[in-house]
Write an enzyme that holds these catalytic residues in place. Structure first.
Site, mmCIF file in Angstrom:
data_model
loop_
_atom_site.group_PDB
_atom_site.id
_atom_site.type_symbol
_atom_site.label_atom_id
_atom_site.label_comp_id
_atom_site.label_asym_id
_atom_site.label_seq_id
_atom_site.Cartn_x
_atom_site.Cartn_y
_atom_site.Cartn_z
ATOM 1 N N TYR A 75 0.833 -1.194 0.000
ATOM 2 C CA TYR A 75 0.000 0.000 0.000
ATOM 3 C C TYR A 75 0.871 1.249 0.000
ATOM 4 O O TYR A 75 2.008 1.225 0.465
ATOM 5 C CB TYR A 75 -0.909 0.004 1.234
ATOM 6 C CG TYR A 75 -1.921 -1.117 1.240
ATOM 7 C CD1 TYR A 75 -3.226 -0.890 0.808
ATOM 8 C CD2 TYR A 75 -1.568 -2.401 1.663
ATOM 9 C CE1 TYR A 75 -4.161 -1.921 0.800
ATOM 10 C CE2 TYR A 75 -2.491 -3.432 1.657
ATOM 11 C CZ TYR A 75 -3.786 -3.188 1.225
ATOM 12 O OH TYR A 75 -4.704 -4.210 1.206
ATOM 13 N N LYS A 91 5.591 4.021 0.327
ATOM 14 C CA LYS A 91 5.088 2.756 -0.206
ATOM 15 C C LYS A 91 5.544 1.650 0.733
ATOM 16 O O LYS A 91 6.739 1.445 0.934
ATOM 17 C CB LYS A 91 5.606 2.518 -1.619
ATOM 18 C CG LYS A 91 5.085 1.216 -2.212
ATOM 19 C CD LYS A 91 5.183 1.187 -3.719
ATOM 20 C CE LYS A 91 6.593 1.432 -4.194
ATOM 21 N NZ LYS A 91 6.696 1.238 -5.656
ATOM 22 N N ASP A 188 7.593 2.375 -19.939
ATOM 23 C CA ASP A 188 6.142 2.517 -19.737
ATOM 24 C C ASP A 188 5.763 3.989 -19.616
ATOM 25 O O ASP A 188 5.066 4.390 -18.691
ATOM 26 C CB ASP A 188 5.698 1.742 -18.499
ATOM 27 C CG ASP A 188 4.182 1.510 -18.464
ATOM 28 O OD1 ASP A 188 3.554 1.530 -19.542
ATOM 29 O OD2 ASP A 188 3.636 1.303 -17.368
ATOM 30 N N ASP A 378 31.357 21.426 -25.468
ATOM 31 C CA ASP A 378 32.376 22.487 -25.452
ATOM 32 C C ASP A 378 32.186 23.354 -24.208
ATOM 33 O O ASP A 378 31.641 24.450 -24.261
ATOM 34 C CB ASP A 378 32.255 23.323 -26.732
ATOM 35 C CG ASP A 378 33.228 24.495 -26.768
ATOM 36 O OD1 ASP A 378 34.248 24.448 -26.042
ATOM 37 O OD2 ASP A 378 32.966 25.454 -27.511
ATOM 38 N N ASN A 382 34.982 27.784 -26.327
ATOM 39 C CA ASN A 382 36.003 28.367 -27.205
ATOM 40 C C ASN A 382 35.884 27.887 -28.648
ATOM 41 O O ASN A 382 36.748 28.142 -29.473
ATOM 42 C CB ASN A 382 37.407 28.079 -26.666
ATOM 43 C CG ASN A 382 37.758 26.592 -26.721
ATOM 44 O OD1 ASN A 382 36.873 25.746 -26.908
ATOM 45 N ND2 ASN A 382 39.023 26.281 -26.536
ATOM 46 N N GLU A 426 34.221 18.821 -37.932
ATOM 47 C CA GLU A 426 34.714 17.471 -37.645
ATOM 48 C C GLU A 426 33.726 16.714 -36.767
ATOM 49 O O GLU A 426 33.489 15.514 -36.951
ATOM 50 C CB GLU A 426 36.076 17.559 -36.956
ATOM 51 C CG GLU A 426 37.176 18.115 -37.856
ATOM 52 C CD GLU A 426 38.432 18.486 -37.095
ATOM 53 O OE1 GLU A 426 39.515 18.436 -37.695
ATOM 54 O OE2 GLU A 426 38.329 18.836 -35.892
ATOM 55 N N GLU A 468 40.572 8.864 -58.478
ATOM 56 C CA GLU A 468 39.810 9.926 -57.817
ATOM 57 C C GLU A 468 39.776 9.704 -56.308
ATOM 58 O O GLU A 468 39.844 10.662 -55.523
ATOM 59 C CB GLU A 468 38.389 9.968 -58.384
ATOM 60 C CG GLU A 468 38.314 10.534 -59.800
ATOM 61 C CD GLU A 468 36.944 10.391 -60.426
ATOM 62 O OE1 GLU A 468 36.568 11.271 -61.226
ATOM 63 O OE2 GLU A 468 36.238 9.395 -60.122
#
EC number: 2.7.11.1
Length: 523
Positions: A75, A91, A188, A378, A382, A426, A468
């Site tokens: 309860y 509880k 939930d 950060d 900076n 980056e 390439e």
């Protein structure tokens, strides 16, 4: 073991994650297929034989008062703190009803979760846990403002204004984000499991019921079906769920807040599940025509069926609709961003180059959430992330414990210009969510991925040749290992289709992300 600590009414109260919760007035019985089928194996219940390690002097500190509600094992009461007269919720769990070891584990887990989340403004505050020969007592903050569900039902048309809904949703997302940083999935999320601290209109919202919540190891998935039918995510039904399922549930709640109806409905649970798996929410009916495009965009991005393409809790907090009126400091570090940073070092050189090319095609609006994440990491503002700032950020994902040498390795992989720091460009390349980019705007994905491809395809003949590839990467020696990863048809060059496939999928060497060494088993 979650119980809603409301001084007005208690709904969905349960003392065991393995048992059905009490039906609420707006939802079917929550589902939990973990229900134990084991028989009772001894005359003395496990709970009676267990020393939980909690303090033994509950009655020296508290006087139990009014009954609030009950669950399977006990309860919930209002109680008075003897030294100062403060009202709290207690509880009281009956040890004699904890027949099996799993019930004892559930009690310990709930206390552990409440301790882990202690101090968060939108989680009910944990005060202490006690025990005696017969009971376990969990003492928490008393919330007297009623359930979120009740406030929804009290609104005209059973719906919130956009502004008020955004305030509520922002608080739920902050709870989810905090849970996920602790390696915890709520499992939930629903209006019945959120209470208001007081009856004031601007009262903070509090998450109170963690009865189905569980810790999860990084890279792992839950394979059981738990939750409440209206709010359950597709991947839960497919038995491969994780933190993303909480965000889906918040998306369902947001839909309800804005229009007063459920996005997925049927007369039976099976019917609801079919709706969740097969159909998209309806935005054509009233009142959606009067709701802003930003709000609709937000809900749609939370109710994406592919969990990889769904916004995370932290990303959702960066969305323009929910962020309005909120502060950037409210946005927690995103576990998915931290995971992407950890994974970047494991990608092949070619995929790293491809992601950098893709990142360079994106505009600020498309990566606003990553700007928030960069700014959060950060610390000294900076404009670059140092090794120490990277270490501090990665340490916030608590289930992971990375050695400093590993953090340095991650930063080195991201730091393409080798200056020992990570700038925003980056960072975006390493943190980018490719699946979301493709899911949320397929046309833009086509344009962006082609633009990235053309950074390699210098003669614009529709293929990336070995020469390439060498020119773009600046690599010396054999280029064959890079080419082989993407050249699926083995024609000695990379097509646009093959390039897009490379972007979508992790490289061969990183398809199995390991769990961190030394992960704390929190169960």
């Amino acid at each position: 073991m979650g119980v809603c600590f409301s001084a007005i009414r208690v709904t969905g109260a349960s003392s065991s994650r393995r048992s059905s919760q009490t039906k609420s007035k707006a939802a079917p019985t929550p589902i939990d297929t973990k229900a134990s089928t084991k028989r009772r194996t001894g005359s003395i219940p496990c709970g009676k034989r267990t020393d939980f390690g909690y303090s033994k002097d509950f009655h020296d500190h508290y006087t139990i008062g009014k009954l609030l509600g009950h669950g399977q094992f006990g309860y919930t009461y209002v109680a008075i703190h003897r030294p100062n007269g403060d009202r709290v919720a207690v509880k009281r769990l009956d040890k004699s009803k904890m027949v099996l070891p799993i019930a004892v584990e559930d009690v310990k887990r709930e206390v552990q979760i409440l301790i882990a989340l202690s101090g968060h403004e939108n989680v009910v505050q944990f005060h202490n846990a006690f025990e005696d020969d017969d009971y376990v007592y969990i003492v928490m903050e008393l919330c007297e403002g009623g359930e979120l569900l009740d406030r929804i039902l009290s609104k005209k048309g059973n719906r919130y204004s956009e502004k008020d809904a955004a305030v509520v949703v922002r608080q739920m997302l902050k709870v989810a984000g905090e849970c996920h940083l602790h390696g915890l999935v709520h499992r939930d999320m629903k209006p019945e499991n959120f209470l208001f601290k007081s009856a004031q209109l601007d009262s903070p919202l509090k998450a109170t019921d963690f009865g189905l919540s569980d810790f999860i190891k990084p890279g792992k998935r839950f394979h059981d079906i738990v939750g409440s039918a209206y709010y359950v995510a597709p991947e839960v039904l497919k038995r491969r769920s994780g933190p993303e399922s909480d965000v889906w549930s918040i998306g369902v709640i947001t839909y309800i807040l804005l229009c007063g109806r459920r996005p997925f409905w049927d007369r039976t649970e099976d019917g609801i599940f079919k709706e969740v798996l097969r159909n998209k929410p309806d935005f054509s009916r009233k009142p959606w025509a009067t709701i802003s495009d930003s709000a609709k965009d937000f809900v749609k991005k939370l109710l994406v069926k592919d969990p990889r393409a769904r916004l995370t809790a932290a990303q959702a907090l960066s969305h323009a609709w929910v962020r309005e009126g909120g502060n950037a400091t409210d946005i927690p570090v995103d576990i998915s961003v931290l995971n992407n940073l950890r994974q970047f070092v494991r990608y092949s050189r070619l995929k790293q180059f491809a992601l950098r090319a893709l990142a360079s095609t994106l505009d600020e609006a498309e990566i606003s959430d990553l700007r928030d994440q960069f700014d959060a990491i950060d610390v000294d503002k900076n404009g670059v992330i140092s090794l120490e700032e990277m270490r501090q950020a990665l340490a916030k994902d608590l289930p992971w414990k990375l050695k400093d040498s590993r953090v340095a390795e991650i930063l080195e992989a991201i730091d393409s210009n080798t200056d020992g720091l990570v700038d925003f460009t980056e960072f975006v390349a390493a943190a980018l969510h490719v699946h979301q980019l493709e899911e949320h705007d397929s046309e833009k994905w086509q344009l962006r991925s082609r633009a990235a491809f053309e950074k390699f395809d210098l003669d614009k003949d529709g293929y990336i040749t070995p020469e390439e590839l060498r020119m773009h990467t600046g690599l010396r020696g054999s280029i064959d290992p890079l080419l082989d990863e993407a050249d699926i048809d083995r024609d000695g060059k990379i097509s646009l289709h093959e390039f897009r496939r490379l972007l979508r999928t992790a490289s061969i060497s990183s398809q199995r992300a390991p769990s961190p060494a030394g992960h704390r088993n929190l169960r």
